[in-house]
Design a protein around this motif. Sequence first.
Motif, PDB file in Angstrom:
ATOM      1  N   CYS A  18       0.841  -1.207   0.000  1.00  0.00           N
ATOM      2  CA  CYS A  18       0.000   0.000   0.000  1.00  0.00           C
ATOM      3  C   CYS A  18       0.868   1.246   0.000  1.00  0.00           C
ATOM      4  O   CYS A  18       1.733   1.401   0.857  1.00  0.00           O
ATOM      5  CB  CYS A  18      -0.914  -0.011   1.223  1.00  0.00           C
ATOM      6  SG  CYS A  18      -1.857   1.502   1.402  1.00  0.00           S
ATOM      7  N   HIS A  19       0.652   2.113  -0.979  1.00  0.00           N
ATOM      8  CA  HIS A  19       1.335   3.408  -1.020  1.00  0.00           C
ATOM      9  C   HIS A  19       0.462   4.447  -0.325  1.00  0.00           C
ATOM     10  O   HIS A  19      -0.707   4.602  -0.686  1.00  0.00           O
ATOM     11  CB  HIS A  19       1.595   3.839  -2.457  1.00  0.00           C
ATOM     12  CG  HIS A  19       2.681   3.063  -3.130  1.00  0.00           C
ATOM     13  ND1 HIS A  19       2.437   1.914  -3.837  1.00  0.00           N
ATOM     14  CD2 HIS A  19       4.029   3.258  -3.177  1.00  0.00           C
ATOM     15  CE1 HIS A  19       3.584   1.437  -4.304  1.00  0.00           C
ATOM     16  NE2 HIS A  19       4.571   2.232  -3.920  1.00  0.00           N
ATOM     17  N   VAL A  20       1.023   5.137   0.644  1.00  0.00           N
ATOM     18  CA  VAL A  20       0.280   6.144   1.404  1.00  0.00           C
ATOM     19  C   VAL A  20       0.942   7.506   1.186  1.00  0.00           C
ATOM     20  O   VAL A  20       2.124   7.683   1.497  1.00  0.00           O
ATOM     21  CB  VAL A  20       0.318   5.834   2.920  1.00  0.00           C
ATOM     22  CG1 VAL A  20      -0.520   6.832   3.698  1.00  0.00           C
ATOM     23  CG2 VAL A  20      -0.137   4.407   3.202  1.00  0.00           C
ATOM     24  N   TYR A  98      15.379   7.739 -12.050  1.00  0.00           N
ATOM     25  CA  TYR A  98      15.370   6.820 -10.907  1.00  0.00           C
ATOM     26  C   TYR A  98      14.422   7.364  -9.844  1.00  0.00           C
ATOM     27  O   TYR A  98      14.188   8.572  -9.772  1.00  0.00           O
ATOM     28  CB  TYR A  98      16.769   6.626 -10.311  1.00  0.00           C
ATOM     29  CG  TYR A  98      17.401   7.890  -9.756  1.00  0.00           C
ATOM     30  CD1 TYR A  98      17.152   8.307  -8.447  1.00  0.00           C
ATOM     31  CD2 TYR A  98      18.246   8.678 -10.554  1.00  0.00           C
ATOM     32  CE1 TYR A  98      17.710   9.469  -7.947  1.00  0.00           C
ATOM     33  CE2 TYR A  98      18.811   9.837 -10.052  1.00  0.00           C
ATOM     34  CZ  TYR A  98      18.547  10.236  -8.752  1.00  0.00           C
ATOM     35  OH  TYR A  98      19.091  11.381  -8.251  1.00  0.00           O
ATOM     36  N   GLN A  99      13.857   6.452  -9.062  1.00  0.00           N
ATOM     37  CA  GLN A  99      13.007   6.845  -7.945  1.00  0.00           C
ATOM     38  C   GLN A  99      13.853   6.798  -6.683  1.00  0.00           C
ATOM     39  O   GLN A  99      14.588   5.824  -6.468  1.00  0.00           O
ATOM     40  CB  GLN A  99      11.831   5.866  -7.813  1.00  0.00           C
ATOM     41  CG  GLN A  99      10.871   6.202  -6.675  1.00  0.00           C
ATOM     42  CD  GLN A  99       9.863   5.086  -6.399  1.00  0.00           C
ATOM     43  OE1 GLN A  99      10.168   3.908  -6.599  1.00  0.00           O
ATOM     44  NE2 GLN A  99       8.683   5.446  -5.931  1.00  0.00           N
ATOM     45  N   THR A 100      13.757   7.827  -5.863  1.00  0.00           N
ATOM     46  CA  THR A 100      14.460   7.798  -4.582  1.00  0.00           C
ATOM     47  C   THR A 100      13.565   7.056  -3.584  1.00  0.00           C
ATOM     48  O   THR A 100      12.436   7.475  -3.322  1.00  0.00           O
ATOM     49  CB  THR A 100      14.785   9.216  -4.094  1.00  0.00           C
ATOM     50  OG1 THR A 100      15.435   9.908  -5.152  1.00  0.00           O
ATOM     51  CG2 THR A 100      15.695   9.178  -2.881  1.00  0.00           C
ATOM     52  N   ALA A 130       7.927  -1.084   6.156  1.00  0.00           N
ATOM     53  CA  ALA A 130       7.399   0.012   5.341  1.00  0.00           C
ATOM     54  C   ALA A 130       8.549   0.964   5.063  1.00  0.00           C
ATOM     55  O   ALA A 130       9.364   1.220   5.953  1.00  0.00           O
ATOM     56  CB  ALA A 130       6.254   0.728   6.049  1.00  0.00           C
ATOM     57  N   HIS A 131       8.624   1.441   3.827  1.00  0.00           N
ATOM     58  CA  HIS A 131       9.725   2.350   3.477  1.00  0.00           C
ATOM     59  C   HIS A 131       9.223   3.674   2.937  1.00  0.00           C
ATOM     60  O   HIS A 131       8.086   3.779   2.467  1.00  0.00           O
ATOM     61  CB  HIS A 131      10.683   1.688   2.472  1.00  0.00           C
ATOM     62  CG  HIS A 131      10.022   1.228   1.206  1.00  0.00           C
ATOM     63  ND1 HIS A 131       9.563  -0.065   1.035  1.00  0.00           N
ATOM     64  CD2 HIS A 131       9.748   1.878   0.054  1.00  0.00           C
ATOM     65  CE1 HIS A 131       9.042  -0.172  -0.180  1.00  0.00           C
ATOM     66  NE2 HIS A 131       9.127   0.985  -0.786  1.00  0.00           N
ATOM     67  N   MET A 132      10.077   4.686   3.022  1.00  0.00           N
ATOM     68  CA  MET A 132       9.747   6.006   2.477  1.00  0.00           C
ATOM     69  C   MET A 132      10.213   6.059   1.032  1.00  0.00           C
ATOM     70  O   MET A 132      11.241   5.480   0.684  1.00  0.00           O
ATOM     71  CB  MET A 132      10.470   7.109   3.259  1.00  0.00           C
ATOM     72  CG  MET A 132      10.027   7.234   4.689  1.00  0.00           C
ATOM     73  SD  MET A 132      10.924   8.585   5.501  1.00  0.00           S
ATOM     74  CE  MET A 132      10.011   9.981   4.857  1.00  0.00           C
ATOM     75  N   GLU A 133       9.464   6.787   0.206  1.00  0.00           N
ATOM     76  CA  GLU A 133       9.901   7.018  -1.169  1.00  0.00           C
ATOM     77  C   GLU A 133       9.114   8.177  -1.742  1.00  0.00           C
ATOM     78  O   GLU A 133       8.182   8.684  -1.125  1.00  0.00           O
ATOM     79  CB  GLU A 133       9.720   5.749  -2.026  1.00  0.00           C
ATOM     80  CG  GLU A 133       8.282   5.282  -2.150  1.00  0.00           C
ATOM     81  CD  GLU A 133       8.167   3.936  -2.888  1.00  0.00           C
ATOM     82  OE1 GLU A 133       9.143   3.154  -2.880  1.00  0.00           O
ATOM     83  OE2 GLU A 133       7.099   3.683  -3.465  1.00  0.00           O
ATOM     84  N   GLU A 134       9.532   8.598  -2.943  1.00  0.00           N
ATOM     85  CA  GLU A 134       8.827   9.698  -3.607  1.00  0.00           C
ATOM     86  C   GLU A 134       7.842   9.134  -4.609  1.00  0.00           C
ATOM     87  O   GLU A 134       8.072   8.084  -5.196  1.00  0.00           O
ATOM     88  CB  GLU A 134       9.820  10.619  -4.307  1.00  0.00           C
ATOM     89  CG  GLU A 134      10.624   9.889  -5.372  1.00  0.00           C
ATOM     90  CD  GLU A 134      11.666  10.769  -6.043  1.00  0.00           C
ATOM     91  OE1 GLU A 134      11.516  11.996  -6.002  1.00  0.00           O
ATOM     92  OE2 GLU A 134      12.626  10.222  -6.603  1.00  0.00           O
TER      93      GLU A 134
HETATM   94 MN    MN Z   1       6.714   1.824  -4.345  1.00  0.00          MN
END
Ligand code: MN
Length: 490
Positions: A18-20, A98-100, A130-134
């Motif tokens: 799930c992307h929040v 690239y995605q950070t 769960a990880h952080m990303e943009e």
């Molecule tokens: Mn993702």
Amino acid sequence: MTSTELLEKYDMTIGIECHVQLATDTKLFSGADNDARGKSPNSVVSPIDFGLPGMLPVLNRAAVDLAIKAGKALNAPIANVSRFDRKHYFYPDLPKGYQTTQMYDPIIQAGYIDAPLDDGSTVRVRIHHAHMEEDAGKLSHYGNYSLVDLNRAGTPLIEIVSEPDIHSAAAAKAYATELYRLMTFAGVTHGDLYNGNMRFDVNLSVALKGAIELGKRAEVKNLNSFRSVEKAAEYEFHRQVALLERGEAIVQETRGWDDAKQITNSQRSKEDAQDYRYMPDADIPPIVLTDQEIADIQATVPRLPGEWRVLLKTIGLDSLQTETLLDAENEYRTTLSLLDIVEASSDNTEKAKFIALWHVNTFVPLLRDESFIATSIDYTDLITQLYDLTKASKLSSNSAKAVFIELAGSSELPDIESYATEKGYIQESDEGAIAAVVDEVLADPASAKAVADIKAGNDKVIGFLVGQIMKKSQGKANPALAQKLIRERL
Ligand code: MN
């Protein structure tokens, strides 16, 4: 085979990513506005978000704080040191190339949530991490060309990855719903599903019951409602089982959900799987957090759904009433918090229950009425006063409701008791005054048969006499008191 027979023959195994979108004012690595709603395309984008060479991203601390809060809601420890990585792929919605994101050292470690099911039981789903990303931008396709809007590029996300602990479409829906409640109650996201604030990817495989190995899985991407999570899981189960029943193989692939047709369709297969060439991001220093810092931020997380359920059960609400109240809290929290009003009285169980049920039976239906607009009046004060007047037998429950509906949309509250008196809502609880009416009704020849019936043991007829007393007193007599006086006399 029927659906039930297939469910008995095969197990389904589901994991959900799930992307929040985090409710920060600015983006994850730039000062650009993070709220793109209603804004024209590409109007809230900084050169950092589209990766102009030479730009240096700076991590938004507010996003880190929200991830720390999310960790509490997920019953998961926060890493003292976490890092960002680059995930390389080319797609026009990601001009950086690239995605950070966080691949190797994510900020939120393993945890779990307990999701309530409709039958009153709960399903525990473990969280892998769960990880952080943009977030990336958004493409719109037209005929032979496409347009890109980068307003969403750089929006801070956490991606919550569950373990494959879900084994029914209903449990998948329950998990998604509870995750939504947790993230909104913790203040992590605005929870605007229509605008993609939370998006679910459902990974589902099937295998014969008792099989040791899981089947090949399909991933249905970008579902943005609880219902579509449930429907996509049901559809995938039947699609995959039908293939197996025909002796065909399931291919590992990514599928999309067609909401209009309620079906999934293939987007790309495992053969196209990309090598993302993950590598540490050298521009962003590691996130280093002390235990004290983490504890201080988590201490600001308000009461979460699970804690509310315990409290509301203690004051005597059933689970349907509780879930109604939790749903309504999410729906109306931007204008007012219904649960805060309950909480204000939580030291007095009887009063808290009255207020909670008041919300469920009276306030929530009023809020759902489109012609009603909540104002800035003190609803805690209004409902508390109605409770006091009801408890003192000055207002019947019907009259209290009438007073509430008359006053709930006003701009200023009058003195409630004077208002109720003026409007003729206050009920007569003076024994002497009611006794006079009771005597009058009992002496009336029209009551003779009822009186005889009651004396003969037919207690039901007492309602008829109370009705007569209410009529004579123009609805102001306290019915309980009237009944007591009748019994004393017969
Ligand atoms: Mn993702």
